[in-house]
Design an enzyme around this catalytic site. Structure first.
Site, PDB file in Angstrom:
ATOM      1  N   LYS A  22       2.116  -8.730  10.916  1.00 18.69           N
ATOM      2  CA  LYS A  22       1.242  -9.860  11.292  1.00 18.69           C
ATOM      3  C   LYS A  22       1.812 -10.565  12.528  1.00 18.69           C
ATOM      4  O   LYS A  22       1.091 -10.919  13.463  1.00 18.69           O
ATOM      5  CB  LYS A  22       1.110 -10.850  10.124  1.00 18.69           C
ATOM      6  CG  LYS A  22       0.400 -10.285   8.913  1.00 18.69           C
ATOM      7  CD  LYS A  22      -1.055 -10.005   9.202  1.00 18.69           C
ATOM      8  CE  LYS A  22      -1.761  -9.295   8.081  1.00 18.69           C
ATOM      9  NZ  LYS A  22      -3.079  -8.793   8.422  1.00 18.69           N
ATOM     10  N   SER A  79      -1.491 -14.583   8.714  1.00 16.52           N
ATOM     11  CA  SER A  79      -1.032 -15.102   7.426  1.00 16.52           C
ATOM     12  C   SER A  79       0.003 -16.189   7.638  1.00 16.52           C
ATOM     13  O   SER A  79       0.742 -16.184   8.636  1.00 16.52           O
ATOM     14  CB  SER A  79      -0.403 -13.941   6.653  1.00 16.52           C
ATOM     15  OG  SER A  79       0.326 -14.418   5.552  1.00 16.52           O
ATOM     16  N   TYR A  98       5.569  -6.181   6.096  1.00 13.71           N
ATOM     17  CA  TYR A  98       4.196  -6.710   6.138  1.00 13.71           C
ATOM     18  C   TYR A  98       4.135  -7.943   7.048  1.00 13.71           C
ATOM     19  O   TYR A  98       3.283  -8.050   7.939  1.00 13.71           O
ATOM     20  CB  TYR A  98       3.717  -7.068   4.723  1.00 13.71           C
ATOM     21  CG  TYR A  98       2.469  -7.924   4.718  1.00 13.71           C
ATOM     22  CD1 TYR A  98       1.241  -7.382   5.100  1.00 13.71           C
ATOM     23  CD2 TYR A  98       2.509  -9.276   4.374  1.00 13.71           C
ATOM     24  CE1 TYR A  98       0.093  -8.183   5.131  1.00 13.71           C
ATOM     25  CE2 TYR A  98       1.378 -10.068   4.399  1.00 13.71           C
ATOM     26  CZ  TYR A  98       0.169  -9.517   4.778  1.00 13.71           C
ATOM     27  OH  TYR A  98      -0.961 -10.301   4.820  1.00 13.71           O
TER      28      TYR A  98
HETATM   29  P1  NAD Z   1      -7.921  -6.190   0.819  1.00 15.44           P
HETATM   30  O1  NAD Z   1      -6.896  -5.137   0.613  1.00 15.44           O
HETATM   31  O2  NAD Z   1      -8.732  -6.599  -0.355  1.00 15.44           O
HETATM   32  O3  NAD Z   1      -8.898  -5.802   2.026  1.00 15.44           O
HETATM   33  C1  NAD Z   1      -8.493  -5.020   3.108  1.00 15.44           C
HETATM   34  C2  NAD Z   1      -9.532  -3.912   3.263  1.00 15.44           C
HETATM   35  O4  NAD Z   1      -9.184  -3.105   4.386  1.00 15.44           O
HETATM   36  C3  NAD Z   1      -9.610  -2.977   2.051  1.00 15.44           C
HETATM   37  O5  NAD Z   1     -10.950  -2.852   1.652  1.00 15.44           O
HETATM   38  C4  NAD Z   1      -9.052  -1.646   2.564  1.00 15.44           C
HETATM   39  O6  NAD Z   1      -9.664  -0.546   1.932  1.00 15.44           O
HETATM   40  C5  NAD Z   1      -9.384  -1.743   4.048  1.00 15.44           C
HETATM   41  N1  NAD Z   1      -8.505  -0.969   4.945  1.00 15.44           N
HETATM   42  C6  NAD Z   1      -7.151  -0.944   4.958  1.00 15.44           C
HETATM   43  N2  NAD Z   1      -6.717  -0.163   5.969  1.00 15.44           N
HETATM   44  C7  NAD Z   1      -7.823   0.300   6.617  1.00 15.44           C
HETATM   45  C8  NAD Z   1      -8.028   1.134   7.731  1.00 15.44           C
HETATM   46  N3  NAD Z   1      -7.005   1.666   8.406  1.00 15.44           N
HETATM   47  N4  NAD Z   1      -9.295   1.404   8.108  1.00 15.44           N
HETATM   48  C9  NAD Z   1     -10.359   0.889   7.437  1.00 15.44           C
HETATM   49  N5  NAD Z   1     -10.208   0.085   6.365  1.00 15.44           N
HETATM   50  C10 NAD Z   1      -8.966  -0.208   5.961  1.00 15.44           C
HETATM   51  O7  NAD Z   1      -7.152  -7.464   1.416  1.00 15.44           O
HETATM   52  P2  NAD Z   1      -7.669  -8.940   1.619  1.00 15.44           P
HETATM   53  O8  NAD Z   1      -6.967  -9.812   0.635  1.00 15.44           O
HETATM   54  O9  NAD Z   1      -9.137  -8.987   1.705  1.00 15.44           O
HETATM   55  O10 NAD Z   1      -7.014  -9.244   3.036  1.00 15.44           O
HETATM   56  C11 NAD Z   1      -7.723  -9.035   4.251  1.00 15.44           C
HETATM   57  C12 NAD Z   1      -6.791  -9.285   5.402  1.00 15.44           C
HETATM   58  O11 NAD Z   1      -6.259 -10.587   5.305  1.00 15.44           O
HETATM   59  C13 NAD Z   1      -5.586  -8.339   5.452  1.00 15.44           C
HETATM   60  O12 NAD Z   1      -5.315  -8.019   6.790  1.00 15.44           O
HETATM   61  C14 NAD Z   1      -4.467  -9.171   4.867  1.00 15.44           C
HETATM   62  O13 NAD Z   1      -3.209  -8.776   5.333  1.00 15.44           O
HETATM   63  C15 NAD Z   1      -4.840 -10.561   5.348  1.00 15.44           C
HETATM   64  N6  NAD Z   1      -4.297 -11.622   4.503  1.00 15.44           N
HETATM   65  C16 NAD Z   1      -4.563 -11.624   3.164  1.00 15.44           C
HETATM   66  C17 NAD Z   1      -4.021 -12.615   2.359  1.00 15.44           C
HETATM   67  C18 NAD Z   1      -4.263 -12.622   0.873  1.00 15.44           C
HETATM   68  O14 NAD Z   1      -3.518 -13.291   0.153  1.00 15.44           O
HETATM   69  N7  NAD Z   1      -5.261 -11.940   0.349  1.00 15.44           N
HETATM   70  C19 NAD Z   1      -3.224 -13.626   2.923  1.00 15.44           C
HETATM   71  C20 NAD Z   1      -3.003 -13.606   4.302  1.00 15.44           C
HETATM   72  C21 NAD Z   1      -3.551 -12.600   5.091  1.00 15.44           C
HETATM   73  C1  UD1 Z   2       2.616 -14.120  -1.341  1.00 15.89           C
HETATM   74  C2  UD1 Z   2       3.233 -13.175  -0.342  1.00 15.89           C
HETATM   75  C3  UD1 Z   2       3.062 -13.714   1.065  1.00 15.89           C
HETATM   76  C4  UD1 Z   2       1.579 -13.989   1.361  1.00 15.89           C
HETATM   77  C5  UD1 Z   2       1.053 -14.959   0.298  1.00 15.89           C
HETATM   78  C6  UD1 Z   2      -0.431 -15.234   0.474  1.00 15.89           C
HETATM   79  C7  UD1 Z   2       5.056 -12.181  -1.654  1.00 15.89           C
HETATM   80  C8  UD1 Z   2       6.536 -12.090  -1.836  1.00 15.89           C
HETATM   81  N1  UD1 Z   2       4.644 -13.027  -0.679  1.00 15.89           N
HETATM   82  O1  UD1 Z   2       3.434 -15.248  -1.367  1.00 15.89           O
HETATM   83  O2  UD1 Z   2       3.532 -12.785   2.004  1.00 15.89           O
HETATM   84  O3  UD1 Z   2       1.447 -14.580   2.638  1.00 15.89           O
HETATM   85  O4  UD1 Z   2       1.267 -14.387  -1.001  1.00 15.89           O
HETATM   86  O5  UD1 Z   2      -1.179 -14.152   0.097  1.00 15.89           O
HETATM   87  O6  UD1 Z   2       4.292 -11.501  -2.315  1.00 15.89           O
HETATM   88  N2  UD1 Z   2       4.611 -16.718  -9.236  1.00 15.89           N
HETATM   89  C9  UD1 Z   2       5.057 -16.747 -10.540  1.00 15.89           C
HETATM   90  N3  UD1 Z   2       4.776 -15.682 -11.335  1.00 15.89           N
HETATM   91  C10 UD1 Z   2       4.079 -14.587 -10.898  1.00 15.89           C
HETATM   92  C11 UD1 Z   2       3.613 -14.573  -9.554  1.00 15.89           C
HETATM   93  C12 UD1 Z   2       3.910 -15.661  -8.747  1.00 15.89           C
HETATM   94  O7  UD1 Z   2       5.690 -17.712 -10.968  1.00 15.89           O
HETATM   95  O8  UD1 Z   2       3.880 -13.641 -11.672  1.00 15.89           O
HETATM   96  C13 UD1 Z   2       4.877 -17.897  -8.371  1.00 15.89           C
HETATM   97  C14 UD1 Z   2       5.670 -17.597  -7.119  1.00 15.89           C
HETATM   98  O9  UD1 Z   2       7.049 -17.703  -7.364  1.00 15.89           O
HETATM   99  C15 UD1 Z   2       5.142 -18.675  -6.148  1.00 15.89           C
HETATM  100  C16 UD1 Z   2       3.697 -18.869  -6.590  1.00 15.89           C
HETATM  101  O10 UD1 Z   2       3.617 -18.372  -7.930  1.00 15.89           O
HETATM  102  O11 UD1 Z   2       5.823 -19.886  -6.338  1.00 15.89           O
HETATM  103  C17 UD1 Z   2       2.697 -18.109  -5.732  1.00 15.89           C
HETATM  104  O12 UD1 Z   2       3.098 -16.737  -5.661  1.00 15.89           O
HETATM  105  P1  UD1 Z   2       2.201 -15.648  -4.887  1.00 15.89           P
HETATM  106  O13 UD1 Z   2       0.811 -15.688  -5.401  1.00 15.89           O
HETATM  107  O14 UD1 Z   2       2.925 -14.357  -4.961  1.00 15.89           O
HETATM  108  O15 UD1 Z   2       2.123 -16.182  -3.374  1.00 15.89           O
HETATM  109  P2  UD1 Z   2       3.301 -16.478  -2.321  1.00 15.89           P
HETATM  110  O16 UD1 Z   2       4.603 -16.629  -2.979  1.00 15.89           O
HETATM  111  O17 UD1 Z   2       2.851 -17.630  -1.498  1.00 15.89           O
END
Ligand code: NAD
Ligand code: UD1
Length: 363
Positions: free
Chosen positions: A170, A141, A166
């Protein structure tokens, strides 16, 4: 080629499963459904069929009635279970999505985050080694970057100084993977650092399903917009969705609100397909940003959502959210060079598809 997706029923995993199937890969999904629903399995298959039937290129000759995907219900921290998955399938490479991802929850329950995120990775790595599978893509991330960097962030920007457990999971997993790749040169590992994934599949069949009240901007906007008329599965939405709270308008950005690098989840999924090929022409562990390089403000998001979907998104300006920074966006040049991939979808696609999924869910 057979790819194992841990956490493949989640938001990013499900979209990646669809892109892999549409690209002619075989897919194995492992999920404990702690943050997803088993109904996603069928929707992945339906979304893949929807997509393949619209694909112009039919060179792949995919058998739509027998899409090569297998689903396993289990936990990645369970080594015996994972071992059985590897024994039953000849896995070529793994994409490790499984993990917990809610920043606020990680502050309240740090042990759960270290246990799940680090534990699942360590067990997976050992099982992969046992089966001599050494190609891995890890879901990292942009949160691993330190808050004091200049924008845009490239892969050499400073990491660490994470503000929550969290983020540290990572960061630590990246370190573990780098150490292992140094010790054993057979590994090929891509540490994909995602920026802000949003949107949904154009079919409306799969999308983001946050548990409880969403923290992130796009799912919150969707709920506020839905609260203006639609309910979710017949439920009236709570008072907290009457207005979006915009967290601060006094940042040094073009309109004072926070700027982020939003990336369509389908583009992100395609980045993983590109990374699978990359694993075959590379060794060691390499960090690569997956972002668009384009920053949008909170008000850009709200206004584009309202305009494209023709639905009001009432909002109020409130104080800053603790820990937020003014702007975060990627330099995506390395992904273009190394993965031969770049994001193609724009903000209008992101808001249209996010809303399309919400509307379908409410039907
Ligand atoms: P998500 O929660 O939708 O998907 C994660 C999946 O993993 C879920 O289906 C959950 O049930 C499963 N899971 C969790 N722990 C498990 C375990 N121990 N064994 C088997 N399954 C398990 O999340 P996502 O948004 O699809 O994110 C996927 C990955 O990407 C995560 O590692 C997350 O940290 C990373 N990531 C997500 C974002 C984002 O904004 N969505 C940003 C940066 C990184
Ligand atoms: C979040 C996560 C970060 C992760 C990233 C991508 C937090 C504190 N950080 O950050 O770890 O890597 O998502 O998944 O959750 N905002 C509003 N109103 C809301 C929600 C958000 O104004 O109700 C604003 C926030 O202040 C920010 C922007 O929208 O400026 C995006 O917010 P968000 O979607 O939470 O993403 P990140 O802040 O990038």
């Amino acid at each position: 080629m057979k790819i194992l997706l841990t956490g493949g029923a989640g938001f990013i995993g499900s979209h990646t499963a669809v892109e892999l199937l549409a690209g002619g890969f075989e897919v194995v999904v492992v999920d404990n459904y702690s943050n997803s629903d088993v109904s996603v399995n069928d929707r992945i298959v339906q979304a893949a069929k929807w997509q393949i039937s619209r694909q112009k290129d039919d060179k792949l000759k995919i058998d739509m009635d027998n899409l090569p995907i297998t689903f396993y219900y289990g936990d990645c921290r369970d080594g015996m279970f994972l071992d059985s998955v590897f024994r039953e399938n000849e896995i070529d490479a793994v994409i490790h999505f499984a993990g917990l991802k809610a920043v606020g929850e990680s502050v309240e329950k740090p042990l759960a985050y270290y246990d799940n995120n680090l534990g699942s990775t360590l067990v997976l790595l050992n099982v992969m080694k046992d089966h001599n599978v050494k190609k891995l893509i890890f879901s990292s991330s942009a949160t691993v970057y330190s808050g004091d960097n200049k924008m845009p962030l490239d892969e050499n920007s400073k990491t660490g100084n994470c503000t929550n457990p969290y983020g540290w999971t990572k960061y630590m997993i990246e370190e573990i993977l780098r150490d292992e790749a140094l010790a054993d040169k057979e590994w090929s590992i891509a540490l994909l650092r995602y920026f802000n994934p949003v949107g949904a599949h154009a079919s409306g069949l799969i999308g983001e399903e946050p548990n409880g009240i969403p923290n992130n901007l796009m799912p919150y906007i969707c709920r506020v917009a839905a609260g203006q008329g639609l309910g979710i599965r017949g439920q009236k939405l709570g008072k907290e969705y009457q207005k979006l709270k915009v967290f601060g308008n006094d940042y040094p950005t073009k309109d004072g609100t926070g700027v982020r690098d939003y990336i369509h989840v389908v583009d992100l999924a395609k980045g993983h397909v590109a990374a699978v090929s990359y694993l075959y022409r590379h060794s060691g562990a390499e960090a690569i940003n997956l972002g668009t390089g384009q920053g949008y403000s909170v008000l850009d998001m709200v206004q584009t959502f309202a305009k494209v979907n023709d639905v009001p998104v009432p909002y109020e300006i409130t104080g800053r959210r603790a820990g937020d920074v003014a702007e975060v966006y990627a330099n995506p040049a390395k992904a273009k060079k190394e993965l031969l991939w770049q994001a193609e979808l724009g903000l209008e696609d992101m808001v249209r598809d996010a809303w399309g999924y919400m509307v379908k869910k409410c039907e």
